[in-house]
Each structure stands twice: as structure tokens, then as C-alpha cells.
Scaffold this motif. Structure first.
Motif, PDB file in Angstrom:
ATOM      1  N   HIS A  41       0.868  -1.185   0.000  1.00  0.00           N
ATOM      2  CA  HIS A  41       0.000   0.000   0.000  1.00  0.00           C
ATOM      3  C   HIS A  41       0.898   1.226   0.000  1.00  0.00           C
ATOM      4  CE1 HIS A  41      -3.310  -2.679   0.903  1.00  0.00           C
ATOM      5  NE2 HIS A  41      -4.163  -1.670   0.838  1.00  0.00           N
ATOM      6  N   TYR A  78      -7.661   5.095  12.611  1.00  0.00           N
ATOM      7  CA  TYR A  78      -7.882   4.074  11.583  1.00  0.00           C
ATOM      8  C   TYR A  78      -6.692   3.988  10.639  1.00  0.00           C
ATOM      9  CZ  TYR A  78     -10.774   0.829   8.920  1.00  0.00           C
ATOM     10  OH  TYR A  78     -11.255  -0.287   8.304  1.00  0.00           O
ATOM     11  N   GLU A  87      -4.295   4.842   5.034  1.00  0.00           N
ATOM     12  CA  GLU A  87      -4.795   5.145   3.685  1.00  0.00           C
ATOM     13  C   GLU A  87      -6.233   5.673   3.701  1.00  0.00           C
ATOM     14  OE1 GLU A  87      -4.298   2.239   4.968  1.00  0.00           O
ATOM     15  OE2 GLU A  87      -6.008   0.948   4.561  1.00  0.00           O
ATOM     16  N   TRP A  88      -6.864   5.638   4.874  1.00  0.00           N
ATOM     17  CA  TRP A  88      -8.233   6.159   4.998  1.00  0.00           C
ATOM     18  C   TRP A  88      -8.262   7.581   5.531  1.00  0.00           C
ATOM     19  CZ3 TRP A  88     -13.356   4.031   4.518  1.00  0.00           C
ATOM     20  CH2 TRP A  88     -13.390   2.777   3.891  1.00  0.00           C
ATOM     21  N   HIS A  99     -11.584   9.743   6.876  1.00  0.00           N
ATOM     22  CA  HIS A  99     -11.860   9.958   8.302  1.00  0.00           C
ATOM     23  C   HIS A  99     -11.628  11.395   8.724  1.00  0.00           C
ATOM     24  CE1 HIS A  99     -13.013   5.964   9.437  1.00  0.00           C
ATOM     25  NE2 HIS A  99     -12.041   5.490   8.674  1.00  0.00           N
ATOM     26  N   HIS A 103      -5.773   3.564  -4.893  1.00  0.00           N
ATOM     27  CA  HIS A 103      -6.551   3.223  -3.707  1.00  0.00           C
ATOM     28  C   HIS A 103      -7.793   4.124  -3.654  1.00  0.00           C
ATOM     29  CE1 HIS A 103      -7.404   1.948   0.472  1.00  0.00           C
ATOM     30  NE2 HIS A 103      -6.745   0.854   0.105  1.00  0.00           N
ATOM     31  N   TYR A 133      -3.483  -3.715  -7.297  1.00  0.00           N
ATOM     32  CA  TYR A 133      -4.684  -3.391  -6.513  1.00  0.00           C
ATOM     33  C   TYR A 133      -5.360  -2.237  -7.235  1.00  0.00           C
ATOM     34  CZ  TYR A 133      -7.394  -1.447  -2.526  1.00  0.00           C
ATOM     35  OH  TYR A 133      -8.381  -0.972  -1.705  1.00  0.00           O
ATOM     36  N   TRP A 147     -18.550   7.398  -1.936  1.00  0.00           N
ATOM     37  CA  TRP A 147     -18.223   7.717  -0.539  1.00  0.00           C
ATOM     38  C   TRP A 147     -17.573   9.061  -0.253  1.00  0.00           C
ATOM     39  CZ3 TRP A 147     -17.296   3.752   3.819  1.00  0.00           C
ATOM     40  CH2 TRP A 147     -18.340   2.820   3.832  1.00  0.00           C
ATOM     41  N   ASP A 154     -11.276  -4.289  -4.459  1.00  0.00           N
ATOM     42  CA  ASP A 154     -11.509  -4.194  -3.010  1.00  0.00           C
ATOM     43  C   ASP A 154     -12.827  -3.480  -2.718  1.00  0.00           C
ATOM     44  OD1 ASP A 154     -10.963  -4.426  -0.303  1.00  0.00           O
ATOM     45  OD2 ASP A 154      -9.438  -2.860  -0.265  1.00  0.00           O
ATOM     46  N   THR A 155     -13.313  -3.697  -1.507  1.00  0.00           N
ATOM     47  CA  THR A 155     -14.475  -2.982  -0.942  1.00  0.00           C
ATOM     48  C   THR A 155     -15.644  -2.780  -1.915  1.00  0.00           C
ATOM     49  OG1 THR A 155     -12.827  -1.198  -0.962  1.00  0.00           O
ATOM     50  CG2 THR A 155     -13.902  -1.633   1.106  1.00  0.00           C
ATOM     51  N   ASP A 200     -10.393  -8.417   6.176  1.00  0.00           N
ATOM     52  CA  ASP A 200      -8.978  -8.155   6.407  1.00  0.00           C
ATOM     53  C   ASP A 200      -8.534  -8.803   7.723  1.00  0.00           C
ATOM     54  OD1 ASP A 200      -9.368  -6.613   4.183  1.00  0.00           O
ATOM     55  OD2 ASP A 200      -9.120  -4.683   5.169  1.00  0.00           O
ATOM     56  N   TRP A 216      -2.413  -0.291   6.770  1.00  0.00           N
ATOM     57  CA  TRP A 216      -1.971  -0.741   5.441  1.00  0.00           C
ATOM     58  C   TRP A 216      -1.048   0.322   4.853  1.00  0.00           C
ATOM     59  CZ3 TRP A 216      -3.599  -5.614   4.115  1.00  0.00           C
ATOM     60  CH2 TRP A 216      -4.664  -6.137   4.852  1.00  0.00           C
ATOM     61  N   PHE A 262     -20.728  -4.691   8.208  1.00  0.00           N
ATOM     62  CA  PHE A 262     -20.335  -6.025   7.776  1.00  0.00           C
ATOM     63  C   PHE A 262     -20.943  -7.140   8.595  1.00  0.00           C
ATOM     64  CE2 PHE A 262     -16.931  -3.083   6.701  1.00  0.00           C
ATOM     65  CZ  PHE A 262     -16.949  -3.233   5.338  1.00  0.00           C
TER      66      PHE A 262
END
Ligand code: H79
Length: 588
Positions: free
Chosen positions: A35, A53, A56-57, A61, A104, A148, A162, A202-203, A244, A266, A572
Motif C-alpha cells: 500500500h 484508523y 490510507e483512509w 476519516h 486506492h 490493486y 463515498w 476491493d471494498t 482483512d 496498510w 459487515f
């Protein structure tokens, strides 16, 4: 429920790739995840403060406006990026493939994209496409290159999923996002860097089945042998992924891969120093191989392109163990037993079983349930060393017992491998068996799902977890063999993803050997072990069972009353009972 994993029911519609397309991936068993992106610049901090968190988020956030986040590109000039060294590290670790973030969720392309100027060549002072050198090194050093690509979440494109702080949700048109960004960029990465092992999607949170299917067919049209990860969504991947860092309770069904972190993030975070130990990582690799899953282990290079030294050291330690024992991991098939063992795990190749002994093995080793005749037992690291063994049948229950005298076995920390050669392909008892340490462990994958209703709503998913256990009609039932009669203590273990709430407080009824034990699930103890780090193993003591004589017994677990709280439902989890296992141990 929006699940990242693919419930078995959905996977039935999965297009089967030619068996050979997955062969290299099954053979490798172990891959490197990378990543790397603009998020390495803030490294987990925005305006001097940590943003919780994974690194990469941070844009999400921190609700960081695109106008601010995109300026990170002005500071991206990774002087120390060394693709030859990164690929060499993967080789030294004993890995067979490498998956790097081409894009990403932040939407920034880490390669030279013509479709979007928001990319590493056009938007940074570095003006350099790192994927060119990486692809060359992968070819040179013999590692499969994979990309990825975040196909659903994209916080740069107004129509990507998002980002609702810059763009209005109501205005989003996913078809336009696919047309303007995803399809052109996938075409670029699939045509410019040579053959790819796979695209790691992903996601899958918002895209429709039609959109996922269109993405899949684009990949297959451009590179027919390129794999598509399970997180393309709608069961359309070539293999499945649990969540994950997930470790399964027993052997998986079908082809799986667990992606995992070395610390907790990540993308690089300068404050994440919670590194897993090399012995934890090696044991996890063995655990997953024994259950038929690949291990995709992540590094997050920093903004200068350096791999954190703690990451490199751990990967090399795994590699050192694999140089001796890799033949008992790579190219193996999973254990013939669905369950693991207290003492370790089993992998298989042809007529050979590899016993992976965790911790320092004792001299006398016993295994219950192997029906096949053994022809020889040797130290894997030292095949000249043979060990005496004996096979017998326990008279009261007919359980086959293999006993080995391991005197003189040299310990290769943290896992020692013993090769057990068989006269034929391995065959094992189908029931759960009492183990040589007298314990009985009942896991979801070994259970039958029953119901008082017409059809059970609950199921054990392909990853071995209970799903949709939200009613009192359904139950789990096991047949198992008790060798030593007597009093046993029953413990029911439930779990949850560590960042999400635990669904407890359900009244469960355990029926076995003429007794019914009724308890409310509560946190009597937290069990140690590999799985507990991300899925705390919460033990509720249920009390005593009596087995008057050796033989087979049935145990049934059902909910008498449920405690389904809305707040336990997450993105989830369905908020139902997340069953992990039942343990029976001699009383006292
Ligand atoms: O790329 C890595 C992660 O960024 C990505 N998958 C690995 C390989 C990933 N991150 N999170 N997830 C997948 C799952 C999403 C979690 C979420 Fe949430 C829970 C999204 C919404 C609820 C975390 C918590 C983000 C927002 C709240």
C-alpha cells in the motif's frame, strides 16, 4: 448484510476460471501486498493530530476536502524508492506474487495515467512512474506482478463512491465514474505493464452486479489469464476473500486468500509500532496453508519510498524459516482434517502429510483419526532422520491412533515440520474426535445446520463463520467421539471483529448426553491465540457434561432467546450470534 466475503450461496454463480489460471496462485501460497500512495505523506496525521484508523483512509476519516488532500502530491518525491530492493525483499521472504496499489480509495493513480491527471507522474515533482521499474524487476526476479485497484470507492471523482463532503450523493452517477475513470484506467494498467497475475479489487460496497460483471469482462478481455480478486463483488471473483486479517476457525471451502497487516495499518502511519512477531506471522502462514488459503502480507512504504525496517526484518525472518520449510507450505494442499490442533497444523502433498509442530515439540506425539497406513516418518529439515511410529486402533471407539517417538528431532523455531509418508492418499475419520490431550473442540465447519422451521436461515459461510444467526429455530449440531468417559466442562466461544461491537447476551441452550445447559452469553474469559487479535475469542462457561461411556455423542446448540440490538448491526455484521467454537475439557 453487506459482506466482503462471498457467502457460499452466492459463489455458486461464480464463473470458474480454467483450473490452470489459479495454479500459480495456489502454488505460491504467500504474496506481498504494497500500500503506497499520497497517504504516506501525512502518515496518519493531519494538522498535527492523529486521525484514527488505517493510514490510507485519512482523507475519509478527516473529511479532508479534495482541494487540500490533492496538494499532498506536491510533496511526493520518494528519493529512496528502490523497486529492485522491494522485489528482492519479496523473494527473500519466500513470496510468489506482489500486489501493489495502482489506485486506492483516495483516487490517486500511482502510475502514469492518461485518463486522469491526478497521478504520480503528472501531479508530483517526482514525475516518475514507479510501476515501470517494478514490472521490470518482477520479470527479472521471477515474481508475479498484480495491481490493486479500488473500483468502487473513489474520493477524487465526483461520481466515485463515498466522498460526500466534496460532492452531493444525490448527484452521483456510478456509470459515468466507470466510463470516465475505471474502464480507461483498467485498460491502461492491463496493457502497459506486461502480463499481470491479477487485479486485486476491493471494498465492493455500492456497485451493481452488472457493473461488477462489466469490470470483470474488461479484465478478461484484455488479459484472459489475469485473475480477479473476490472483492470485485457479487461473487464474481476467481477466489474468495474473508475480511482483512481474518483467520478461519477451520478449513475453508474453495480458494481463499487472507490479506493481513504486519502492524495495524496498510498505508504507512508513523505512529503504528504494533508489529506482529515473526513467530506469529510464520504460524499464521502455516495455519492458512493448512486451511487452504493464501497469505497476502502487507508493507506500507513511507513517503520517501522506504520500507519500514521493522517490516523488512519480519519478512526476512519468515523467509529464513521458509528456506528450510517452504516445501511444506508452497504447492501443498490443505489438511485432510477440517479442524486444526492444539499442537499445530497439517499440510499435504500427494501421499505425504506435513505435521507443523508449534512451539517446542515433546518427545511423544499422538494423532487421532488418520485411517491411512503410514510408511515412514522423517524430519522435514533433515530427511535422513527417521522416527519410529506405531499405528493402532483404540478398541472402545475404533479410533485410529498414530503414535510417533520424536526423540532427537531438531527444533526449527517457531515451527518444526515432520513429514509423514503414507501408503495411499490420506483418509481421515469424518467426525470430530477427542484429541490426545483429552479436549474436544467443535467448530462451525464441522457442524450440521438444523432447524425447527421449514428451512434454516442461519448458515456456516465458506469462511467457516456463522451467518444470519438471528432466530431461535435454527441450531448447530455435531456428532463427535469421546474416548475417555467422565465429566467435562463446556465452554461456548463467540466472537466479533475487534472494531465492531460484540453481539452477546443471547440465551443459548446446549443439549448433550441427556443434559440441557442454558446460559446467557457473556464475557467469562477472553481466550488467547492467533485468532484473538482481530476476532476476540469470548468464552462463556456453560457448565458440566457427563459422558458415561466411550462412543459417539450428539451436541446441539440453539438460541432460546435472542438479544438482537440494532447497535450491533454494522456495515459487515448482521448483528446475530457470531459462533466460533465449543470446547469440552475434562472437568476440574
Ligand atoms: O486496502 C486495505 C484497506 O484500506 C481496505 N482493504 C485493505 C486491503 C479496507 N479498509 N477498510 N475496509 C477495507 C473495510 C471497510 C471498513 C469500513 Fe468503515 C467500516 C468502512 C465503513 C465501516 C472504517 C470504519 C471506515 C469507516 C468506518
Amino acid at each position: 448484510m453487506l459482506a466482503l466475503d462471498m457467502p457460499l450461496a452466492k459463489r455458486r454463480s461464480r464463473p470458474a476460471p480454467g483450473r490452470d489460471d489459479l495454479a500459480w496462485w495456489r502454488e505460491a501460497r504467500f504474496g506481498l501486498f504494497i500500500h503506497w500512495g499520497l497517504y504516506a505523506v501525512p502518515a496518519g496525521f493531519w494538522k498535527g493530530r492523529p486521525v484514527a484508523y488505517a493510514g490510507e483512509w485519512i482523507m475519509y476519516h478527516g473529511k479532508i476536502p479534495f482541494a487540500d488532500y490533492s496538494r499532498l502530491a506536491e510533496r511526493f518525491h520518494p528519493r529512496h524508492w528502490d523497486p529492485a530492493a522491494v522485489v528482492r525483499l519479496a523473494k527473500q521472504a519466500g513470496m510468489g506474487y506482489l500486489v501493489i496499489t495502482a489506485k486506492h480509495h483516495d483516487g490517486f493513480a500511482m502510475y502514469h495515467s492518461k485518463a486522469s491527471r491526478y497521478n504520480v507522474v503528472d501531479a508530483t515533482p517526482w514525475h516518475h512512474d514507479p510501476m515501470v521499474g517494478l514490472a521490470r524487476e518482477c520479470r527479472r526476479q521471477g515474481i508475479r506482478l498484480c495491481f490493486y485497484y479500488s473500483q468502487d470507492l473513489d474520493w477524487q471523482h465526483p461520481d466515485g463512491a463515498w466522498n460526500t463532503w466534496d460532492y452531493r450523493k444525490e448527484d452521483k452517477d456510478p456509470a459515468r465514474y466507470l466510463r470516465e475513470k475505471v474502464f480507461p484506467q483498467l485498460t491502461e494498467i492491463l496493457t502497459r505493464y506486461g502480463p499481470l497475475g491479477m487485479i486485486w479489487f476491493d471494498t465492493p460496497l455500492t456497485l451493481s452486479r452488472e457493473h461488477s460483471a462489466a469490470i470483470r469482462s474488461l479484465v478478461k478481455r484484455l488479459q484472459p489469464r489475469c485473475l480477479v480478486s473476490g472483492r470485485i463483488g457479487h461473487g464474481l471473483g476467481d477466489y474468495s476473500l474473508p475480511r482483512d486479517n481474518f483467520l478461519p476457525p477451520g478449513r475453508f471451502e474453495g480458494d481463499w486468500e487472507t490479506c493481513a497487516t504486519l502492524n495495524h495499518t496498510w498505508g504507512y502511519r508513523k505512529d503504528d509500532h504494533q508489529w506482529k512477531s515473526a513467530s506469529n506471522l510464520i504460524t499464521t502462514l502455516v495455519d492458512l496453508a493448512s486451511k487452504g488459503a493464501n497469505y497476502l502480507l502487507n508493507i506500507g512504504p513511507d513517503a520517501d519510498g522506504r520500507v519500514p525496517p521493522a517490516s523488512a526484518a519480519r519478512l526476512r525472518a519468515i523467509g529464513a524459516w521458509l528456506r528450510v520449510n517452504g516445501g511444506a507450505v508452497r504447492g501443498t494442499l490443505p489438511s485432510p482434517f477440517r479442524n486444526g490442533f492444539e499442537w499445530g497444523r497439517i499440510t499435504t502433498r500427494g501421499r505425504t502429510l506435513f505435521f507443523h509442530l508449534f512451539g517446542k515439540p515433546g518427545r511423544y506425539f499422538r494423532l487421532h483419526g488418520l485411517r491411512t497406513r503410514v510408511t515412514g516418518v522423517r524430519a522435514f529439515a533433515d530427511p535422513g532422520r527417521e522416527f519410529p511410529f506405531r499405528q493402532a486402533v483404540e478398541p472402545a471407539t475404533g479410533t485410529p491412533i498414530l503414535a510417533i517417538d520424536l526423540k532427537g528431532l531438531r527444533w526449527t523455531s517457531p515451527v518444526t515440520v515432520v513429514a509423514v509418508h503414507l501408503a495411499a492418499a490420506p483418509e481421515v475419520e469424518p467426525l470430530t474426535l477427542q484429541q490426545p490431550d483429552d479436549s474436544v473442540t467443535l467448530i462451525g465447519p464441522m457442524a450440521r445446520v438444523g432447524t425447527k422451521a421449514r428451512k434454516p436461515a442461519m448458515r456456516i459461510g465458506g469462511s467457516g463463520m456463522s451467518e444470519n444467526w438471528r432466530n431461535t429455530a435454527d441450531y448447530l449440531e455435531w456428532r463427535f467421539t469421546v474416548i475417555k468417559p467422565g465429566a467435562y466442562d463446556a465452554t461456548v466461544v463467540t466472537t466479533h471483529q475487534h472494531l465492531e461491537p460484540w453481539s452477546g447476551g443471547h440465551t443459548l441452550r446446549l443439549e448433550c448426553a441427556g443434559r440441557a445447559l442454558r446460559r446467557v452469553t457473556r464475557r467469562d474469559a477472553l481466550l488467547p491465540g492467533l485468532r484473538s487479535a482481530y476476532y476476540p475469542q469470548i468464552a462463556t462457561r456453560f457448565g458440566r457434561l457427563e459422558f458415561p461411556r466411550p462412543g459417539n455423542y450428539t451436541l446441539r446448540l440453539r438460541a432460546d432467546r435472542l438479544n438482537l440490538l440494532k447497535k450491533n448491526k454494522t456495515f459487515f455484521s448482521d448483528g446475530g450470534i457470531q459462533f466460533s467454537e465449543i470446547q469440552l475439557k475434562p472437568h476440574g
